[in-house]
Scaffold this motif. Structure first.
Motif, short mmCIF file in Angstrom:
data_model
loop_
_atom_site.label_atom_id
_atom_site.label_comp_id
_atom_site.label_asym_id
_atom_site.label_seq_id
_atom_site.Cartn_x
_atom_site.Cartn_y
_atom_site.Cartn_z
N SER A 83 -75.46 -52.48 -7.72
CA SER A 83 -74.12 -51.99 -7.39
C SER A 83 -74.21 -50.74 -6.52
O SER A 83 -73.39 -50.54 -5.63
N ASP A 84 -75.22 -49.93 -6.73
CA ASP A 84 -75.33 -48.75 -5.86
C ASP A 84 -75.77 -49.10 -4.44
O ASP A 84 -75.37 -48.43 -3.49
N LEU A 85 -76.56 -50.14 -4.31
CA LEU A 85 -76.91 -50.58 -2.95
C LEU A 85 -75.66 -51.11 -2.24
O LEU A 85 -75.38 -50.75 -1.09
N THR A 139 -77.55 -55.38 -11.42
CA THR A 139 -77.77 -54.15 -12.18
C THR A 139 -77.08 -52.96 -11.53
O THR A 139 -76.42 -53.08 -10.50
N TYR A 140 -77.28 -51.82 -12.16
CA TYR A 140 -76.79 -50.53 -11.63
C TYR A 140 -77.36 -50.31 -10.22
O TYR A 140 -76.67 -49.83 -9.33
N ASP A 141 -78.62 -50.72 -10.04
CA ASP A 141 -79.25 -50.58 -8.72
C ASP A 141 -78.51 -51.43 -7.69
O ASP A 141 -78.22 -50.96 -6.58
N GLY A 164 -80.88 -36.34 -14.18
CA GLY A 164 -81.64 -37.45 -14.72
C GLY A 164 -81.58 -38.69 -13.83
O GLY A 164 -82.48 -39.54 -13.88
N GLN A 165 -80.54 -38.79 -13.02
CA GLN A 165 -80.43 -39.96 -12.14
C GLN A 165 -81.03 -39.70 -10.76
O GLN A 165 -80.87 -40.49 -9.84
N GLY A 166 -81.73 -38.58 -10.65
CA GLY A 166 -82.31 -38.19 -9.36
C GLY A 166 -83.19 -39.27 -8.74
O GLY A 166 -83.05 -39.59 -7.56
N VAL A 183 -67.05 -38.42 -1.72
CA VAL A 183 -67.62 -37.74 -2.88
C VAL A 183 -67.47 -38.68 -4.07
O VAL A 183 -66.37 -39.06 -4.45
N ASP A 184 -68.60 -39.09 -4.62
CA ASP A 184 -68.66 -40.00 -5.77
C ASP A 184 -68.86 -39.11 -6.99
O ASP A 184 -69.91 -38.48 -7.14
N PHE A 185 -67.82 -38.99 -7.80
CA PHE A 185 -67.97 -38.08 -8.95
C PHE A 185 -67.19 -38.57 -10.17
O PHE A 185 -66.51 -39.59 -10.10
N PRO A 200 -67.13 -42.11 -15.28
CA PRO A 200 -67.49 -42.47 -16.66
C PRO A 200 -67.62 -43.99 -16.80
O PRO A 200 -67.40 -44.72 -15.84
N ASN A 201 -67.98 -44.43 -18.00
CA ASN A 201 -68.14 -45.86 -18.24
C ASN A 201 -67.04 -46.38 -19.14
O ASN A 201 -66.72 -45.76 -20.16
N ILE A 202 -66.47 -47.51 -18.73
CA ILE A 202 -65.40 -48.12 -19.51
C ILE A 202 -65.92 -48.46 -20.92
O ILE A 202 -67.06 -48.87 -21.07
N1 ARG Z 1 -71.37 -44.43 -14.53
C1 ARG Z 1 -72.53 -43.65 -14.29
C2 ARG Z 1 -72.89 -42.85 -15.53
O1 ARG Z 1 -72.08 -42.68 -16.41
C3 ARG Z 1 -72.39 -42.70 -13.12
C4 ARG Z 1 -72.13 -43.34 -11.78
C5 ARG Z 1 -72.43 -42.42 -10.66
N2 ARG Z 1 -72.20 -42.99 -9.38
C6 ARG Z 1 -72.96 -43.94 -8.80
N3 ARG Z 1 -72.62 -44.38 -7.64
N4 ARG Z 1 -74.00 -44.40 -9.40
O2 ARG Z 1 -73.98 -42.34 -15.63
#
Ligand code: ARG
Length: 660
Positions: free
Chosen positions: A387-389, A383-385, A411-413, A196-198, A201-203
């Motif tokens: 890292s998620d891959l 990118t975010y993409d 929004g991240q759907g 479960v990825d939950f 937050p962002n540093i």
């Molecule tokens: N850090 C991201 C944000 O604040 C959420 C990350 C969610 N998890 C993931 N694997 N992308 O929106």
């Protein structure tokens, strides 16, 4: 004497083997074509009938042993579906996949559960050119019902509804089991590895209400999977990598040049972030140096790693405060964890010919998806993409996850949809085998139905929000003069329980898909579907036995010796409601919508109140107030209600208190 569970298991296994061989024998007797004139025919028929009879008895006792000897809670709905499924298939062999609809009945006069399959089956048959009245189908289903341990009777109503009445002795027995064994999960078909990825937050940025939702929902989902016996890995995918760290480090170097030896007091990291961003946008030299810092950080120069760690630590401490309040267990595994893997991922896409160049960027187009993924930016950064891959690949191959759930705002759907599609395209997983899901949620709104903000228009800091919750909950307790009855320690416990319980419950009790309005007044109201109401209801139930001077040992003994009588309508209603717990959890496991559990707990609490209002648990002398009679089976119903509520709270992450 062997251990009874082992003995039973051995007996069950033997019975299962016997059933199998009997079934095979019956199967072989089914084809009597050439025997029509044979003298053996009558003999065989007789034998067949006997075998069938014996098979039924065996099946039935097997079920009963399963029901009564297992510690796990039975999912009654599922069991009814098995029984009705068998009847439905037997009544309609023309349909390959007949619809199976069994639901609990709200109105007692229509029975306890209802099977509504007949209507849909008639429709399906009609589509095949076969015209049958749904009532006829219902009749057939009823005729074909196998002998079973839980149904008392069935009635056909209206166009073809089948009303199902449960056996009282069965419900009573299950309640006794629950009291003896505690609230146990239903049997586990196979233990899954669940990620479960939950929260995530962002540093260096503030944790906002969206992260609060993710934290609350993700924690509760994890607890649900854990209760059901799965192996859960809770991951905090914090945003701890990327170009913003270049400017943060460059700014740190200027403001706290001795940061390598002295810990810099960046208490307000948010402000620090803003300052550095401003300089980044305005000062050309600073911008250049910021870029250099990114490169040096990525090549792991020790001083830069040190600076980066310092910044992360400040954020971490802030996040931890929130997690401590809300009792959140989570492992930090941020984007930086995947650095090396990102390089491998890009290579893998490249080698498989799945990368395209687009104005200096490297992108992945997935057929059928609305947007491409950018895996390498024109400056060479990830990118975010990317890292998620890398993360999904690591979770599938290294963590061996069977289930991966991402809890973020809706929004991240699209982002997740494309990431999942890309991972399937490259062959990392098969959705039939691995369940990968984005559990999205709506935005948090203020009472004015606009985006949740402070009066001055800033984003609300989570710690401020939690502190306000504490303050409001104390006001409420004082308003009810609870400070006059509770000790200081009890009062503080109640304050935290109510404040954090209410914040969590308010979030979880709304369908997560929808936006939700954050209102302290609503969530702290002790009427209606709120944590405040449920927490009060719970302490009240728990106090019934205490006020009647019945201790735990007595109750435990009674659970084994006293039959739970369910003759009164309200006893019957409550008993059935208590036992619906496993089917509620099963449903949530499928759709990941936790508000179903809140709705259920609310229903349980109100059903309990109805019961308590019309059934005396203890009878007192009108004059002296002394207890003259204890209706022990009703005390047991109170206990069972409280036990299920406690487990429900536990899954929601709500901490009830003894007294409030
Ligand atoms: N850090 C991201 C944000 O604040 C959420 C990350 C969610 N998890 C993931 N694997 N992308 O929106």
């Amino acid at each position: 004497m062997g251990d009874p569970v082992t003995d039973y298991t051995a007996r069950l296994q033997q019975q299962e083997r016997e059933i199998q061989s009997l079934s095979a024998e019956i199967e072989s007797l089914k084809n009597p074509q050439d025997l029509s004139s044979s003298p053996r025919l009558d003999e065989l028929r007789e034998e067949n009938a006997k075998l069938k009879y014996r098979l039924n008895i065996l099946k039935r006792s097997l079920q009963e042993e399963r029901t009564y000897c297992s510690k796990s809670m039975m999912n009654i709905n599922q069991r009814l579906q098995e029984v009705f499924g068998e009847a439905i298939r037997a009544s309609c062999p023309e349909l390959d996949n007949p619809p199976l609809a069994v639901t609990p009945n709200q109105q007692a006069k229509f029975g306890d559960y209802q099977c509504n399959s007949a209507m849909a089956m008639a429709q399906m048959l009609k589509a095949k050119g076969i015209k049958v009245n749904p009532r006829e189908i219902a009749e057939k289903i009823v005729q074909n019902l196998p002998d079973n341990e839980l149904t008392q009777k069935t009635e056909i109503a209206g166009p073809g509804f089948i009303n199902i009445h449960l056996k009282r002795s069965f419900v009573s027995k299950l309640l006794s089991n629950l009291l003896i064994n505690g609230v146990q999960p239903p049997p586990l078909a196979s233990k899954k590895r669940v990620v479960v990825d939950f929260s995530s937050p962002n540093i260096a940025k503030e944790m906002h209400v969206g992260h609060l939702r993710s934290t609350i929902i993700g924690e509760s989902m994890s607890r649900l999977f854990e209760f059901l016996g799965h192996d859960v890995l809770r991951l905090n995918h914090v945003g701890d990598w990327g170009t913003q760290f270049g400017m943060l480090i460059a700014h740190l170097q200027d403001k706290f040049p001795d940061y390598l030896t002295v810990s810099p007091p960046i208490s307000d990291l948010q402000a620090f972030y803003k300052e550095s961003k401003k300089r980044f946008d305005e000062e050309e030299d600073f911008k250049k140096r910021a870029y250099q810092c990114v490169v040096r950080l990525q090549s792991k120069e020790p001083d830069f790693i040190k600076a980066w760690n310092l910044i992360c630590d400040v954020s971490r401490r802030e996040f931890q405060k929130v997690y401590d309040c809300l009792d959140i267990q989570i492992i930090e595994r941020g984007e930086s964890f995947y650095q090396e893997m990102m390089t491998e991922v890009v290579k893998e896409f490249e080698e498989k010919g799945l990368l395209q160049l687009d104005e200096g960027r490297k992108v992945v187009f997935v057929p059928g998806q609305p947007i491409p993924l950018t895996v390498v930016k024109s400056d060479g950064g990830y990118t975010y993409d990317t890292s998620d891959l890398a993360a999904i690949r690591q979770r599938i191959f290294d963590e061996k996850a069977d289930v991966i759930i991402y809890v973020t705002d809706s929004g991240q759907g699209t982002h997740f949809q494309v990431v999942f599609a890309a991972a399937q395209m490259i062959g990392w997983y098969d959705p039939q085998v691995t369940r990968v899901e984005h559990a999205g949620f709506g935005v948090v709104l203020g009472e004015d139905k606009k985006k949740f903000k402070t009066r001055s228009g800033d984003t609300v800091r989570l710690m401020d929000l939690l502190e306000e919750g504490l303050k409001r909950s104390m006001d409420k307790l004082k308003e009810k003069e609870r400070d006059k009855v509770l000790s200081q320690e009890e009062l503080i416990k109640a304050q935290r329980s109510v404040a954090f319980g209410c914040i969590k419950y308010a979030d979880l009790s709304h369908n997560r898909i929808n936006d939700y309005v954050f209102s302290f007044d609503k969530m702290l109201d002790d009427r209606g579907n709120t944590a405040a109401y449920l927490l009060y209801a719970f302490t009240r139930i728990r106090s019934i036995a205490r006020l009647a001077n019945i201790d735990e040992a007595t109750l435990r003994k009674a659970a084994e010796t006293t039959e739970v009588i369910l003759d009164h309508d309200k006893e019957w209603k409550l008993g059935k409601c208590i036992l619906r717990f496993p089917e509620i959890l099963q449903k949530i496991l499928d759709d990941l919508l936790l508000h179903t559990l809140c709705d259920y707990l609310y229903e349980l609490a109100t059903t309990f109140t109805e019961f308590y209002d019309s059934c005396y648990c203890v009878e007192k002398d009108r004059q002296t107030g002394e207890v003259v009679k204890v209706n022990m089976w009703r005390m047991l119903l109170c206990e069972a209600t409280a036990a299920v509520m406690a487990k429900g709270f536990d899954i929601l992450g709500i901490n009830p208190v003894q007294r409030m």
